[in-house]
Design an enzyme around this catalytic site. Structure first.
Site, mmCIF file in Angstrom:
data_model
loop_
_atom_site.group_PDB
_atom_site.id
_atom_site.type_symbol
_atom_site.label_atom_id
_atom_site.label_comp_id
_atom_site.label_asym_id
_atom_site.label_seq_id
_atom_site.Cartn_x
_atom_site.Cartn_y
_atom_site.Cartn_z
ATOM 1 N N LYS A 1 -108.748 -49.438 59.215
ATOM 2 C CA LYS A 1 -107.351 -49.807 59.470
ATOM 3 C C LYS A 1 -107.221 -51.334 59.600
ATOM 4 O O LYS A 1 -106.317 -51.944 59.034
ATOM 5 C CB LYS A 1 -106.835 -49.097 60.728
ATOM 6 C CG LYS A 1 -106.690 -47.583 60.520
ATOM 7 C CD LYS A 1 -106.463 -46.797 61.803
ATOM 8 C CE LYS A 1 -106.536 -45.295 61.520
ATOM 9 N NZ LYS A 1 -106.366 -44.455 62.699
ATOM 10 N N GLN B 1 -106.338 -44.680 69.269
ATOM 11 C CA GLN B 1 -107.156 -43.810 68.412
ATOM 12 C C GLN B 1 -107.537 -42.532 69.156
ATOM 13 O O GLN B 1 -107.996 -42.574 70.296
ATOM 14 C CB GLN B 1 -108.409 -44.571 67.936
ATOM 15 C CG GLN B 1 -109.259 -43.835 66.924
ATOM 16 C CD GLN B 1 -108.584 -43.610 65.565
ATOM 17 O OE1 GLN B 1 -107.699 -44.353 65.158
ATOM 18 N NE2 GLN B 1 -108.974 -42.562 64.866
ATOM 19 N N ASP C 1 -98.026 -44.428 65.003
ATOM 20 C CA ASP C 1 -98.635 -43.129 64.707
ATOM 21 C C ASP C 1 -97.586 -42.027 64.582
ATOM 22 O O ASP C 1 -97.882 -40.939 64.083
ATOM 23 C CB ASP C 1 -99.591 -42.734 65.849
ATOM 24 C CG ASP C 1 -101.043 -42.923 65.478
ATOM 25 O OD1 ASP C 1 -101.375 -42.736 64.301
ATOM 26 O OD2 ASP C 1 -101.828 -43.265 66.379
HETATM 27 N N1 GUN Z 1 -107.532 -39.579 64.829
HETATM 28 C C1 GUN Z 1 -107.566 -38.952 63.630
HETATM 29 N N2 GUN Z 1 -106.473 -39.266 62.908
HETATM 30 C C2 GUN Z 1 -105.735 -40.108 63.661
HETATM 31 C C3 GUN Z 1 -104.491 -40.769 63.444
HETATM 32 O O1 GUN Z 1 -103.829 -40.647 62.410
HETATM 33 N N3 GUN Z 1 -104.073 -41.561 64.481
HETATM 34 C C4 GUN Z 1 -104.767 -41.701 65.631
HETATM 35 N N4 GUN Z 1 -104.261 -42.482 66.587
HETATM 36 N N5 GUN Z 1 -105.923 -41.087 65.867
HETATM 37 C C5 GUN Z 1 -106.401 -40.300 64.870
#
Ligand code: GUN
Length: 288
Positions: free
Chosen positions: A53, A97, A122
């Protein structure tokens, strides 16, 4: 090879379009968009995802900071960290996350609700989930948004189609229901308690799978010509593979996303898109 829905290629192209937009903002002396990620603990897969990311942010001109916290941090300390980011006017997007480590994971909803919904890139905050109920996809969850972007970019018509989703999480299955209904698809959600799941899969014009079981979907489970969206990422003997047995279904399916190289990059693209949306909303507000 025209069966391949190439998420990697598409995400690269779309990210380049975002970069052009950001270059233009900067040329007009606007502030640079900025994303903050919070990573609690040492989950190796989460570290990989968060690094991707940040790398994508850097590639397209979004500034980013990574906040690494110990798995032993208290609930109060994490809430305070989120509060600081909520109040920081230079930060436009906040991503916590998931999954959180044992001990904190039971408070996941509380942490998500504490994030300023305007910075919730998100799309997990109840306000943004509620907006999706009204078909407002502005800050919708990144994986479903990436799936829809991919289907629309490849001009796959959803109207009236039987779309079967094997996943019911707030990250994937639940937001997809509304995005697909908005486009007039007929939606079926399958999960661990579904009776005769095979009969549902057999009827799918479009099958979206996120079960975390390597090569779970084989030729015998799908309808001839079905479009297969593989959201799984599994590590087997040090190699990544999806929830679909790609080589087995390739002949029979109509189109298919590879994994890796399909929905993963599209998810990251959606995060970039959401960060730019959050930025635009916050900065235009400040100018009023
Ligand atoms: N863990 C797995 N996929 C995601 C996501 O799209 N966002 C976040 N914050 N955690 C994740």
């Amino acid at each position: 090879m025209d069966k391949i829905l190439d998420g990697n290629k598409l995400a690269n192209e779309l990210n380049l379009e975002l970069k052009t937009k950001i270059d233009l903002l900067l040329a007009n002396n606007k502030k640079r968009p900025k994303l903050a990620t919070i990573l609690v603990g040492e989950n190796p897969a989460s570290k990989v995802y968060v690094n991707i990311k940040h790398k994508t942010c850097a590639n397209i001109g979004i500034s980013s900071i990574m906040i690494n916290l110990s798995a032993n941090i208290s609930k109060q300390e994490l809430l305070e960290k989120i509060d600081t980011l909520n109040r920081d006017n230079t930060i436009h997007g906040i991503l916590l996350q998931l999954p959180l480590p044992d001990g904190l994971s039971k408070y996941t909803s509380e942490f998500i609700e504490y994030i300023d919904p305007n910075k919730d890139v998100d799309g997990f905050h109840p306000i943004n989930r509620g907006k999706l109920f009204d078909y407002n996809e502005e800050l919708a969850a990144c994986t479903p948004k990436g799936i829809i972007t991919l289907l629309e970019s490849y001009k796959i018509d959803l109207k009236g189609k039987n779309v079967v989703i094997i996943n019911r999480s707030i990250l994937i299955g639940k937001p997809l229901i509304f995005m697909l209904l908005k486009r007039n698809a007929t939606v079926t959600i399958c999960h661990t308690s579904t009776i005769d799941i095979e009969s549902h899969m057999q009827k799918a014009d479009i099958l979206i799978v996120a079960v975390g079981r390597p090569k779970y979907i084989t030729k015998d489970k799908i309808k001839e010509g079905a479009i297969i969206i593989d959201v799984g990422t599994n590590r087997v003997d040090g190699k990544l593979c999806g929830d679909v047995d790609f080589d087995d279904v390739l002949d029979k399916c109509g189109k298919i996303t590879p994994s890796p190289g399909g929905i993963g990059p599209m998810t990251v693209h959606s995060l970039m898109q959401n960060t730019l949306i959050a930025y635009t909303n916050q900065e235009s507000h400040r100018l009023e």
